[in-house]
Design an enzyme around this catalytic site. Structure first.
Site: not given
Ligand code: PLP
Length: 416
Positions: A237, A273-275, A311, A315, A343, A372
């Protein structure tokens, strides 16, 4: 942070416009560009700040094989939300994989259990977010380690649709975790960890306060359980600045706050983290198809839309948009709406943007598109998904994902 550390953020203005124009010319648009060198820098920044913690990559942010290989090589483990993600992670070489099962379909459990049996060398943990997933795994004779996804009752994030920590959909209610932990152990399983995730895009003070509260609650829970744990994972997150005037997250401060909030633990503290790993490593290139003055605004129609980058429509997310026209500095500015070719009224990538007066065939770059972006692309309106090119960090460029064609759209319909 030392002066040798990579910059905390790569802004859209830091990308070379001529280089991006060349990529658009060579590979056509819409086109995702992913810089693996920047992915490595983001991983390095995370490893520096979270030096004592375990860092996994939430692969859902970007599962392009080339990116997964970079992240694995840079030393992170994989956190996955589906059997497909687990398979991709394993194929890309990850040897430590956490599968956080969200209402898992039978096929997902079948696949992951079979994979665990076939590949004992892979350190796989299944994290369950509902008590009956334990029964479903037992039915399949799963014998591997388990963790519990907890609903900590505390959420955070850039939008209600990505605030998960207090959403009943996710995780076992906090107060029921001790009983489920006992049951897991009584049934002979190795309970190795607890997991929670507040939400996505944690950035401002309120979000950070919620993150600290979540971590503190999870620390308390880990200490109160009657079982020894290997890890306490407090989710991903970590936010990135999508607005050019927004400051980057102070990663050291977040790491320090996370550590403090967790308190003394026998288990290893972890994040996923992913993002943060991929967002600013990617841009989306798009070409202007139409320029339409209207009484309200100038509508700039581009060849990327909500099926390319979801996105903004999903969002209300802000992504910076920059004209790459070589004479952009000499043009006067207009206020524009940048809209896609789908469309749908929601198919708008940016509103009220000040841009150098756009012309047909100009190329725009859209920032922070590495997370994403391609991952959420679809073929709605029968639009083939874009290509992805990868910059390897040493000047080499290659196609990481081919552009879909019209015939790809009907491939699964067979001969009718
Ligand atoms: N972990 C879990 C369980 C998630 O659901 C998510 C995103 O949906 C993440 C990690 C990664 O979140 P972010 O990309 O915001 O770091």
């Amino acid at each position: 942070m030392t002066t040798e550390d990579p910059p905390p953020i790569r802004r859209l203005a830091d990308w070379d416009p001529a280089g991006l124009r060349d990529l658009a010319e060579t590979y056509d648009t819409p086109l995702y560009v992913l810089d693996q060198g920047r992915v490595r820098e983001n991983v390095a920044n995370l490893q520096t700040a979270f030096h004592d913690e375990h860092v996994s990559y939430a692969v859902k942010a970007n599962t392009v094989r080339r990116t997964l290989e970079t992240v694995e090589d840079a030393g992170l483990d994989a956190e996955c939300a589906s059997a497909g993600e687990v398979q991709r992670a394993v194929d890309a070489g990850f040897s430590t994989v956490r599968y956080t099962a969200v209402n898992p379909p039978s096929e997902d459990l079948d696949h992951v259990v079979a994979l665990h049996e076939a590949h004992p060398e892979i350190d796989l943990v299944v994290t369950i977010g509902a008590a009956d997933t334990l029964d479903a795994l037992a039915e399949r004779d799963y014998a591997g380690p388990l963790a519990i996804r907890v609903n900590p009752g505390v959420g955070a994030g850039h939008h209600a649709k990505v605030t998960t920590g207090d959403a009943p959909k996710f995780g076992v209610p906090y107060d029921r975790v001790p009983d489920l932990a006992d049951e897991i152990v009584e049934r002979g399983y190795d309970l190795v960890g607890l997991h929670a995730h507040a939400g996505s895009g944690i950035h401002g003070e309120d979000d950070l306060a919620a993150h600290r509260e979540l971590v503190a609650r999870m620390g308390d829970l880990a200490r109160d359980l009657d079982h020894d744990l290997d890890f306490l994972n407090v989710g991903g997150g970590l936010g990135v600045p999508y607005h050019p005037e927004q400051d980057p997250l102070d990663l050291d401060a977040v790491a320090e706050a996370t550590r403090d909030a967790a308190g003394d633990l026998d288990a290893q503290l972890g994040i996923e983290p992913g993002r943060y790993v991929v967002a600013d490593a990617g841009v989306l290139l798009t070409t202007v198809n139409t320029v339409k003055p209207t009484p309200e605004t100038t509508v700039v129609g581009v060849d990327a839309g909500m099926t390319t980058l979801l996105r903004p429509a999903m969002y209300d997310a802000y992504h910076e948009i920059r004209s790459l026209a070589d004479d952009a500095d000499d043009r006067d500015e207009v206020t524009a709406m940048v809209a896609g070719p789908i469309c749908e009224t929601a198919d708008v990538l940016g509103r009220d943007r000040r841009l150098p007066r756009p012309e047909c065939r100009d190329v725009f770059a859209i920032g922070n598109a590495g997370a994403y972006g391609y991952e959420m692309a679809s073929t709605y309106n029968s639009r083939p998904r874009p290509a992805v090119v990868s910059l390897d960090g040493t000047g080499e460029t290659s196609v990481a994902v081919e552009r879909e064609t019209l015939s790809d759209l009907t491939r699964l319909e067979g001969q009718q």
